[in-house]
Design a protein around this motif. Sequence first.
Motif, PDB file in Angstrom:
ATOM      1  N   ALA A 108     -18.911 -46.966  28.174  1.00 17.39           N
ATOM      2  CA  ALA A 108     -19.764 -48.152  27.399  1.00 17.39           C
ATOM      3  C   ALA A 108     -19.035 -48.743  26.550  1.00 17.39           C
ATOM      4  CB  ALA A 108     -21.252 -47.607  27.153  1.00 17.39           C
ATOM      5  N   GLY A 109     -18.376 -47.928  25.825  1.00 18.49           N
ATOM      6  CA  GLY A 109     -17.734 -48.311  24.525  1.00 18.49           C
ATOM      7  C   GLY A 109     -18.626 -48.598  23.232  1.00 18.49           C
ATOM      8  N   PHE A 110     -19.755 -47.734  22.953  1.00 23.60           N
ATOM      9  CA  PHE A 110     -20.290 -47.905  22.021  1.00 23.60           C
ATOM     10  C   PHE A 110     -19.749 -47.427  20.628  1.00 23.60           C
ATOM     11  CE2 PHE A 110     -23.816 -47.593  25.359  1.00 23.60           C
ATOM     12  CZ  PHE A 110     -24.673 -48.733  24.852  1.00 23.60           C
ATOM     13  N   ASP A 111     -20.220 -48.047  19.523  1.00 29.62           N
ATOM     14  CA  ASP A 111     -19.748 -47.541  18.325  1.00 29.62           C
ATOM     15  C   ASP A 111     -20.781 -46.405  17.802  1.00 29.62           C
ATOM     16  OD1 ASP A 111     -18.749 -47.467  15.675  1.00 29.62           O
ATOM     17  OD2 ASP A 111     -19.882 -49.085  15.022  1.00 29.62           O
ATOM     18  N   TRP A 112     -20.344 -45.262  18.560  1.00 30.12           N
ATOM     19  CA  TRP A 112     -21.171 -43.923  18.314  1.00 30.12           C
ATOM     20  C   TRP A 112     -20.064 -42.840  18.461  1.00 30.12           C
ATOM     21  CZ3 TRP A 112     -26.421 -42.733  18.692  1.00 30.12           C
ATOM     22  CH2 TRP A 112     -26.950 -41.307  19.284  1.00 30.12           C
ATOM     23  N   GLU A 113     -20.538 -41.750  17.242  1.00 32.05           N
ATOM     24  CA  GLU A 113     -19.765 -40.719  17.533  1.00 32.05           C
ATOM     25  C   GLU A 113     -20.351 -39.456  18.058  1.00 32.05           C
ATOM     26  OE1 GLU A 113     -16.799 -37.929  14.365  1.00 32.05           O
ATOM     27  OE2 GLU A 113     -17.877 -39.653  13.477  1.00 32.05           O
ATOM     28  N   GLU A 114     -20.038 -38.885  18.836  1.00 27.63           N
ATOM     29  CA  GLU A 114     -20.783 -37.764  19.499  1.00 27.63           C
ATOM     30  C   GLU A 114     -20.334 -36.596  18.510  1.00 27.63           C
ATOM     31  OE1 GLU A 114     -23.274 -36.575  23.038  1.00 27.63           O
ATOM     32  OE2 GLU A 114     -22.632 -38.463  22.116  1.00 27.63           O
ATOM     33  N   GLU A 115     -21.322 -36.083  17.918  1.00 27.95           N
ATOM     34  CA  GLU A 115     -21.374 -35.229  16.850  1.00 27.95           C
ATOM     35  C   GLU A 115     -22.443 -34.235  16.856  1.00 27.95           C
ATOM     36  OE1 GLU A 115     -20.390 -32.417  14.513  1.00 27.95           O
ATOM     37  OE2 GLU A 115     -18.659 -33.959  14.253  1.00 27.95           O
ATOM     38  N   TYR A 116     -22.195 -32.946  16.884  1.00 32.74           N
ATOM     39  CA  TYR A 116     -23.582 -32.007  16.946  1.00 32.74           C
ATOM     40  C   TYR A 116     -23.413 -31.101  15.675  1.00 32.74           C
ATOM     41  CZ  TYR A 116     -23.148 -33.182  21.797  1.00 32.74           C
ATOM     42  OH  TYR A 116     -23.274 -33.793  23.094  1.00 32.74           O
ATOM     43  N   ARG A 117     -22.383 -31.061  14.899  1.00 31.58           N
ATOM     44  CA  ARG A 117     -22.225 -29.835  14.035  1.00 31.58           C
ATOM     45  C   ARG A 117     -22.880 -29.974  12.790  1.00 31.58           C
ATOM     46  NH1 ARG A 117     -15.694 -29.855  14.636  1.00 31.58           N
ATOM     47  NH2 ARG A 117     -16.358 -31.879  14.496  1.00 31.58           N
ATOM     48  N   HIS A 118     -23.544 -31.062  12.485  1.00 34.29           N
ATOM     49  CA  HIS A 118     -24.243 -31.279  11.075  1.00 34.29           C
ATOM     50  C   HIS A 118     -25.692 -32.154  11.434  1.00 34.29           C
ATOM     51  CE1 HIS A 118     -22.889 -35.646  10.201  1.00 34.29           C
ATOM     52  NE2 HIS A 118     -21.807 -35.004  10.693  1.00 34.29           N
ATOM     53  N   PRO A 119     -26.514 -32.033  10.584  1.00 34.61           N
ATOM     54  CA  PRO A 119     -27.819 -32.467  10.722  1.00 34.61           C
ATOM     55  C   PRO A 119     -27.877 -34.104  10.475  1.00 34.61           C
ATOM     56  CG  PRO A 119     -27.767 -31.376   8.443  1.00 34.61           C
ATOM     57  CD  PRO A 119     -26.586 -31.050   9.047  1.00 34.61           C
ATOM     58  N   PHE A 120     -26.858 -34.755   9.717  1.00 31.66           N
ATOM     59  CA  PHE A 120     -26.743 -36.134   9.638  1.00 31.66           C
ATOM     60  C   PHE A 120     -26.119 -36.872  10.607  1.00 31.66           C
ATOM     61  CE2 PHE A 120     -27.059 -34.305   5.242  1.00 31.66           C
ATOM     62  CZ  PHE A 120     -28.288 -34.784   4.882  1.00 31.66           C
ATOM     63  N   ALA A 121     -25.613 -36.457  11.725  1.00 27.64           N
ATOM     64  CA  ALA A 121     -25.109 -37.010  12.775  1.00 27.64           C
ATOM     65  C   ALA A 121     -26.137 -37.750  13.810  1.00 27.64           C
ATOM     66  CB  ALA A 121     -24.471 -35.779  13.706  1.00 27.64           C
ATOM     67  N   GLN A 139     -30.802 -38.423  17.078  1.00 33.34           N
ATOM     68  CA  GLN A 139     -31.390 -38.714  18.501  1.00 33.34           C
ATOM     69  C   GLN A 139     -32.316 -37.531  18.931  1.00 33.34           C
ATOM     70  OE1 GLN A 139     -28.448 -38.512  21.544  1.00 33.34           O
ATOM     71  NE2 GLN A 139     -29.272 -40.644  22.285  1.00 33.34           N
ATOM     72  N   TYR A 140     -32.167 -36.427  18.740  1.00 33.59           N
ATOM     73  CA  TYR A 140     -32.887 -35.079  18.948  1.00 33.59           C
ATOM     74  C   TYR A 140     -34.442 -35.197  18.480  1.00 33.59           C
ATOM     75  CZ  TYR A 140     -33.587 -30.548  21.126  1.00 33.59           C
ATOM     76  OH  TYR A 140     -33.925 -29.268  21.811  1.00 33.59           O
ATOM     77  N   PHE A 141     -34.363 -35.749  17.252  1.00 34.34           N
ATOM     78  CA  PHE A 141     -35.616 -35.447  16.578  1.00 34.34           C
ATOM     79  C   PHE A 141     -36.427 -36.684  16.277  1.00 34.34           C
ATOM     80  CE2 PHE A 141     -33.334 -31.555  15.507  1.00 34.34           C
ATOM     81  CZ  PHE A 141     -34.369 -30.609  15.897  1.00 34.34           C
ATOM     82  N   ILE A 142     -35.696 -37.942  16.577  1.00 37.14           N
ATOM     83  CA  ILE A 142     -36.209 -39.137  16.090  1.00 37.14           C
ATOM     84  C   ILE A 142     -37.590 -39.606  16.915  1.00 37.14           C
ATOM     85  CG2 ILE A 142     -35.133 -40.685  17.613  1.00 37.14           C
ATOM     86  CD1 ILE A 142     -34.423 -42.447  15.302  1.00 37.14           C
ATOM     87  N   ASP A 143     -38.620 -40.314  15.983  1.00 38.79           N
ATOM     88  CA  ASP A 143     -39.751 -40.778  16.619  1.00 38.79           C
ATOM     89  C   ASP A 143     -39.746 -41.814  17.440  1.00 38.79           C
ATOM     90  OD1 ASP A 143     -41.120 -38.756  15.197  1.00 38.79           O
ATOM     91  OD2 ASP A 143     -41.751 -40.041  13.397  1.00 38.79           O
ATOM     92  N   ASP A 144     -38.547 -42.620  17.147  1.00 39.20           N
ATOM     93  CA  ASP A 144     -38.479 -44.041  18.306  1.00 39.20           C
ATOM     94  C   ASP A 144     -37.072 -44.097  18.719  1.00 39.20           C
ATOM     95  OD1 ASP A 144     -38.600 -46.542  19.285  1.00 39.20           O
ATOM     96  OD2 ASP A 144     -39.301 -47.400  17.793  1.00 39.20           O
ATOM     97  N   LEU A 145     -36.873 -43.451  19.869  1.00 38.63           N
ATOM     98  CA  LEU A 145     -35.485 -43.632  20.515  1.00 38.63           C
ATOM     99  C   LEU A 145     -35.079 -44.984  20.877  1.00 38.63           C
ATOM    100  CD1 LEU A 145     -35.663 -40.215  22.935  1.00 38.63           C
ATOM    101  CD2 LEU A 145     -34.062 -40.777  21.227  1.00 38.63           C
ATOM    102  N   ALA A 146     -35.975 -45.702  21.365  1.00 41.34           N
ATOM    103  CA  ALA A 146     -35.579 -47.129  21.917  1.00 41.34           C
ATOM    104  C   ALA A 146     -34.917 -47.786  20.756  1.00 41.34           C
ATOM    105  CB  ALA A 146     -36.798 -47.737  22.393  1.00 41.34           C
ATOM    106  N   SER A 147     -35.599 -47.716  19.477  1.00 42.36           N
ATOM    107  CA  SER A 147     -35.116 -48.543  18.429  1.00 42.36           C
ATOM    108  C   SER A 147     -33.711 -47.948  18.004  1.00 42.36           C
ATOM    109  CB  SER A 147     -36.168 -48.370  17.062  1.00 42.36           C
ATOM    110  OG  SER A 147     -35.770 -48.888  16.091  1.00 42.36           O
TER     111      SER A 147
END
Length: 396
Positions: free
Chosen positions: A168-181, A186-194
């Motif tokens: 897709a080419g999104f401006d997104w870095e796939e990162e799991y190692r720290h809580p600010f990624a 995405q895992y905990f947010i209340d509004d995924l669509a936003s």
Amino acid sequence: MKKFWTAFLVGSSVSAAIYISGFGYIFKAIGKNLKKGPITPSTDDEEKFPSHIIQNYHCDLWDKDAEYNQKTLPENILQELKKTRTSSLVIIRDHQLIFEQYWKNHSQDSLLNSFSMAKGILSMITGFAIEDGKLDSEDQLISTIFPQYADSDFGKFLTVKHLMMMQAGFDWEEEYRHPFAENSKQYFIDDLASQTLNVDLKEMPGTRYEYQSVAAQLLGLVLRKVIGCDLSSYLSEKLWKPLGMEYPAKWSTDENNTEKAFCCIHATARDFAKIGQLVMDEGFWKEKQILSKEFCRKLISPSAQNPAFAYNVWANRDHTVPHYFFYGFLGQFIIMIPEKKLIIVKTGLYNRLEVDKNKRPQQVKFLVDELSTLFQKTFPLQFLIFFVFTNRFFAY
């Protein structure tokens, strides 16, 4: 007392800064993790989040092979499974349950987190939506469903296929190692669509492979919109009921009842095995075509950009025993080995798996090699004697 108030003011200031910076979900993560279970994402997260039920209709148990659970796993396999904190191992041979074992208080009815294996299931849902006429094809533009992408220099070229193939080419870095990624958010947010619809593209779709969970979440939003119901209900009608899954499953959602399309289908290992069997049998299940052969072949056909990755399903065609697999965070696998007629489901909790140059976990290859040898089908001695005798007889 002075130290107390100093600590209180510092803590309050830090908390306020975290909220203002958009990281308030971290407090939600801490609260949920302290409430029940491990303090990090786990295969046992199904009670931590709201969810939709994926209903089954009737329980169709796997037939058991005559050699069911008669083999003992050798020490090298047991050590590998122990090291990677395995919770379940289920093996299907030629459409029959040949072996299963569970660890750490898990059993055949434990609902286990798929993590990103859900992405492959999401691609299967896409195939159903195409067959039902809900989508035109894999090449349908995302802008026809979410018009805002038509105003984007790169977004106007984005297709359903780009989302499934991680191009897709999104401006997104796939990162799991720290809580600010972003993945943690995405895992905990209340509004995924936003969150999802506000991620920009940084390059032309289709240019290159880059694994990005936001692509799967956008695909989930697209599917929800075109099918006109939640993903869980559609998955129930298309897979859980036709395959006679043994148990209802759960699909975690955000606070707006939107499924976490990038992950988090909680099902039993036995039921995950049925998904692998269906794909390996090219969509055919008990005398009925559930998903088209053509789409099942596309599911496991990699692109030139990454010879190891197809429609959210991984491939290793060049190995001595070619295989395909669904792959989830922390070591969740549904492995398909066509030439051996084997399905292997393994779940666990280990975040340091070694990978090859194409990011495929080396453990998959290990399991394929060891288990396909251990569980290869053998013929009874009397059959072999009969076969040799008849060959000699007809040779004259």
